[in-house]
Design a protein around this motif. Structure first.
Motif, mmCIF file in Angstrom:
data_model
loop_
_atom_site.group_PDB
_atom_site.id
_atom_site.type_symbol
_atom_site.label_atom_id
_atom_site.label_comp_id
_atom_site.label_asym_id
_atom_site.label_seq_id
_atom_site.Cartn_x
_atom_site.Cartn_y
_atom_site.Cartn_z
ATOM 1 N N PHE A 36 0.834 -1.189 0.000
ATOM 2 C CA PHE A 36 0.000 0.000 0.000
ATOM 3 C C PHE A 36 0.879 1.254 0.000
ATOM 4 N N LEU A 37 2.018 1.179 0.701
ATOM 5 C CA LEU A 37 2.917 2.329 0.759
ATOM 6 C C LEU A 37 3.501 2.635 -0.610
ATOM 7 N N THR A 38 3.915 1.607 -1.334
ATOM 8 C CA THR A 38 4.486 1.824 -2.660
ATOM 9 C C THR A 38 3.445 2.363 -3.624
ATOM 10 N N GLY A 39 2.207 1.892 -3.516
ATOM 11 C CA GLY A 39 1.151 2.388 -4.386
ATOM 12 C C GLY A 39 0.850 3.859 -4.155
ATOM 13 N N PHE A 40 1.050 4.335 -2.938
ATOM 14 C CA PHE A 40 0.836 5.746 -2.634
ATOM 15 C C PHE A 40 2.020 6.605 -3.076
ATOM 16 N N LEU A 41 3.245 6.095 -2.899
ATOM 17 C CA LEU A 41 4.424 6.903 -3.178
ATOM 18 C C LEU A 41 4.652 7.160 -4.659
ATOM 19 N N GLU A 42 4.251 6.210 -5.522
ATOM 20 C CA GLU A 42 4.521 6.377 -6.956
ATOM 21 C C GLU A 42 3.942 7.668 -7.520
ATOM 22 N N PRO A 43 2.640 7.960 -7.335
ATOM 23 C CA PRO A 43 2.123 9.230 -7.871
ATOM 24 C C PRO A 43 2.718 10.452 -7.186
ATOM 25 N N VAL A 44 3.085 10.321 -5.915
ATOM 26 C CA VAL A 44 3.711 11.454 -5.221
ATOM 27 C C VAL A 44 5.053 11.784 -5.854
ATOM 28 N N GLY A 77 -4.449 15.150 -12.347
ATOM 29 C CA GLY A 77 -4.200 14.101 -13.332
ATOM 30 C C GLY A 77 -3.517 12.904 -12.703
ATOM 31 N N MET A 78 -2.589 13.165 -11.787
ATOM 32 C CA MET A 78 -1.919 12.077 -11.081
ATOM 33 C C MET A 78 -2.862 11.381 -10.106
ATOM 34 N N LEU A 79 -3.820 12.132 -9.558
ATOM 35 C CA LEU A 79 -4.828 11.517 -8.693
ATOM 36 C C LEU A 79 -5.639 10.496 -9.475
ATOM 37 N N ALA A 80 -6.085 10.882 -10.669
ATOM 38 C CA ALA A 80 -6.838 9.955 -11.515
ATOM 39 C C ALA A 80 -5.964 8.784 -11.948
ATOM 40 N N ALA A 81 -4.707 9.069 -12.276
ATOM 41 C CA ALA A 81 -3.794 8.008 -12.723
ATOM 42 C C ALA A 81 -3.488 7.026 -11.606
ATOM 43 N N SER A 82 -3.419 7.498 -10.360
ATOM 44 C CA SER A 82 -3.150 6.584 -9.247
ATOM 45 C C SER A 82 -4.315 5.624 -9.034
ATOM 46 N N ALA A 83 -5.548 6.129 -9.172
ATOM 47 C CA ALA A 83 -6.728 5.251 -9.079
ATOM 48 C C ALA A 83 -6.727 4.251 -10.231
ATOM 49 N N PHE A 84 -6.353 4.696 -11.402
ATOM 50 C CA PHE A 84 -6.274 3.849 -12.597
ATOM 51 C C PHE A 84 -5.235 2.746 -12.424
ATOM 52 N N ASN A 85 -4.020 3.119 -12.013
ATOM 53 C CA ASN A 85 -2.953 2.129 -11.850
ATOM 54 C C ASN A 85 -3.256 1.140 -10.737
ATOM 55 N N GLY A 86 -3.823 1.633 -9.618
ATOM 56 C CA GLY A 86 -4.173 0.734 -8.526
ATOM 57 C C GLY A 86 -5.217 -0.290 -8.940
ATOM 58 N N ALA A 158 -14.807 10.753 -6.807
ATOM 59 C CA ALA A 158 -14.480 10.678 -8.239
ATOM 60 C C ALA A 158 -13.376 9.650 -8.478
ATOM 61 N N ALA A 159 -12.362 9.640 -7.606
ATOM 62 C CA ALA A 159 -11.273 8.662 -7.739
ATOM 63 C C ALA A 159 -11.800 7.243 -7.525
ATOM 64 N N LEU A 160 -12.735 7.086 -6.583
ATOM 65 C CA LEU A 160 -13.335 5.772 -6.369
ATOM 66 C C LEU A 160 -14.144 5.329 -7.585
ATOM 67 N N LEU A 161 -14.804 6.282 -8.237
ATOM 68 C CA LEU A 161 -15.553 5.960 -9.451
ATOM 69 C C LEU A 161 -14.607 5.504 -10.562
ATOM 70 N N ILE A 162 -13.463 6.166 -10.680
ATOM 71 C CA ILE A 162 -12.453 5.755 -11.661
ATOM 72 C C ILE A 162 -11.970 4.342 -11.344
ATOM 73 N N GLY A 163 -11.697 4.093 -10.069
ATOM 74 C CA GLY A 163 -11.252 2.761 -9.669
ATOM 75 C C GLY A 163 -12.293 1.698 -9.958
#
Length: 266
Positions: A36-44, A77-86, A158-163
């Protein structure tokens, strides 16, 4: 002469079945919290390197008639991309392993649970995982001053909807995979969507038919939705994105159930 009563078996409700699937995943990941930590750090890291670094060279972009600083433009854009990648990580790789190698769902369906419960349970778990990334990233955006409107309160839903949309669609797609080599197709879709969904530059950079192609891609719909909410520059495009993503998720969830029926019940 004594008689014994057989225990009454109460069937699971849909909610109970879904919660059991979620609980199973939570127990499995209890010792793997670092994922979970790595998934958060990538978009940051992307935000710090591109949003702030490149932002020193690019002052701002025009968005919906308003000048927006580059870092504030990239952050949603990175917020949406993080939901997409996750969503892709959990609903492609992990789902495929449990379906084809661990054979988890064969065991699950030996219980009173249905393929519908499996599909919804896995999507809900993906939402919890992706939602934790998105919530933490929103806190970072707020701390850095990249949120300028109360509309941003809707950025997490919105991010949850993307996910949801990508989780359901990715799970449906994965049911047709036959080997690990098929995941090369995932990268073939993931990378172009990430780079060319107006994540790092405005949609106006594209002309003619190419712009139309980008505007109908699902990640672009997620990017423009998050960007309008965090900047407060909300237009009818947000409504279009919500309907688009809801329809995508609903179709994906329907296909997952049908495919699991075909693979596991026949």
């Amino acid at each position: 002469m004594t008689t014994t009563r057989r225990p009454v078996v109460v069937p699971l409700t849909s909610v109970q079945a879904v919660l059991l699937m979620v609980e199973r995943n939570a127990i499995t990941y209890r010792t793997a919290w670092k994922l979970f930590l790595t998934g958060f750090l990538e978009p940051v890291f992307y935000l710090l390197s591109i949003g702030i670094g490149v932002g020193q060279l690019i002052e701002s972009f025009d968005f919906n008639g308003t000048s927006v600083p580059y870092a504030e433009f990239v952050a949603p854009g990175m917020l949406a991309a993080s939901a997409f990648n996750g969503a892709l990580m959990d609903s492609c790789y992990n789902f495929y392993f449990k379906l084809k190698h661990q054979r988890l769902y064969d065991s699950v369906l030996a219980t009173p649970m249905l393929t519908r419960d499996v599909a919804i349970g896995e999507v809900v778990w993906g939402q919890l995982r992706g939602g934790s990334y998105s919530a933490a990233f929103l806190v970072v955006m707020l701390a850095l001053g990249y949120v300028r409107s109360w509309w941003a309160l809707l950025a997490l839903p919105a991010a949850l909807l993307i996910g949801f949309a990508f989780s359901a669609a990715a799970m449906a797609w994965t049911t047709w995979f036959t080997s690990w080599q098929d995941f090369e197709k995932v990268s073939l879709v993931q990378v172009p969507l990430f780079l060319f969904s107006a994540t790092f530059f405005p949609i106006t950079a594209f002309d003619g038919w190419l712009r139309w192609v980008v505007e109908v891609t699902p990640l672009y719909r997620g990017v423009v939705l998050c960007r309008e909410l965090t900047t407060g520059l909300v237009t009818v495009e947000s409504a279009i994105s919500v309907v688009y993503l809801l329809a995508m998720g609903a179709v994906g969830l329907y296909l997952v159930r049908r495919r699991l029926d075909a693979l596991l019940l026949t």
